[in-house]
Motif scaffolding. Structure first.
Motif, PDB file in Angstrom:
ATOM      1  N   UNK A   1      31.379  17.613  25.357  1.00 57.95           N
ATOM      2  CA  UNK A   1      30.035  17.086  25.374  1.00 57.95           C
ATOM      3  C   UNK A   1      29.452  17.290  26.772  1.00 57.95           C
ATOM      4  N   UNK A   2      28.160  17.577  26.812  1.00 54.22           N
ATOM      5  CA  UNK A   2      27.495  17.883  28.076  1.00 54.22           C
ATOM      6  C   UNK A   2      27.338  16.644  28.943  1.00 54.22           C
ATOM      7  N   UNK A   3      27.361  16.873  30.231  1.00 57.54           N
ATOM      8  CA  UNK A   3      27.173  15.816  31.211  1.00 57.54           C
ATOM      9  C   UNK A   3      25.694  15.409  31.207  1.00 57.54           C
ATOM     10  N   UNK A   4      25.414  14.134  31.438  1.00 58.99           N
ATOM     11  CA  UNK A   4      24.025  13.663  31.465  1.00 58.99           C
ATOM     12  C   UNK A   4      23.496  13.746  32.894  1.00 58.99           C
ATOM     13  N   UNK A   5      22.193  13.928  32.998  1.00 56.55           N
ATOM     14  CA  UNK A   5      21.531  14.083  34.294  1.00 56.55           C
ATOM     15  C   UNK A   5      20.702  12.834  34.573  1.00 56.55           C
ATOM     16  N   UNK A   6      20.713  12.419  35.828  1.00 49.77           N
ATOM     17  CA  UNK A   6      19.922  11.262  36.237  1.00 49.77           C
ATOM     18  C   UNK A   6      18.574  11.753  36.765  1.00 49.77           C
ATOM     19  N   UNK A   7      17.476  11.120  36.271  1.00 46.43           N
ATOM     20  CA  UNK A   7      16.123  11.473  36.689  1.00 46.43           C
ATOM     21  C   UNK A   7      15.367  10.225  37.123  1.00 46.43           C
ATOM     22  N   UNK A   8      14.399  10.449  37.994  1.00 45.74           N
ATOM     23  CA  UNK A   8      13.428   9.420  38.352  1.00 45.74           C
ATOM     24  C   UNK A   8      12.151   9.784  37.624  1.00 45.74           C
TER      25      UNK A   8
END
Length: 152
Positions: A1-8
């Motif tokens: 499963x793909x890694x999640x990205x943190x966004x503002x």
């Protein structure tokens, strides 16, 4: 499963979050939609510092608003009693009633403090007499003043 990205988030995104909030999303959603549309920015050390700075500024702003409300409360409670003249008939019944707009205008004309009429907790004033009115100046600051209704 793909890694999640943190966004503002730069603006409100339905079902995701509000402006200024940190969220974790799928990489494709971030790369193909949020970032190109300008709705979000990838989180870096610089962005995190900027978030902390904004939070500190917001805390200072809220503290300043509360301090101003405390000063207004002191000024209003020093004045104590506000008098308003209304036409009255038999048994001291008023023709009409005293409304939140009347009280907000009275306080502004007397003390120079501008109040939002929706933030006033007033009893039903249909007779001559003295009434206690709660003025909400800030979510944590409420002043209580007396309104004296006199015959005109």
């Amino acid at each position: 499963m793909a890694k999640r990205i943190q966004l503002l988030l730069n603006q409100d995104v339905k079902k995701l979050g509000t402006s200024g909030q940190l969220v974790e999303v799928a990489p494709g959603y971030a790369r193909n939609y949020l970032i190109p549309q300008g709705m979000g920015v990838r989180v870096t050390k610089g962005v995190l510092k900027q978030i902390e700075f904004r939070k500190a500024e917001e805390v200072k702003r809220i503290a300043a608003l509360k301090a101003g409300a405390e000063k207004q409360k002191t000024a209003l409670e020093t004045i104590g009693v506000f008098s308003i003249k209304e036409k009255a008939g038999e048994e001291d019944m008023l023709f009409g009633r005293v409304t939140a707009i009347d009280i907000a205008d009275l306080v502004q004309n007397t003390s120079g403090i501008e109040l939002d009429r929706r933030e006033l907790d007033i009893p039903e004033i249909r007779k001559l007499g003295t009434y206690n009115v709660d003025l909400k100046l800030h979510p944590e600051v409420t002043a209580t003043v007396k309104i004296e209704v006199l015959p005109d």
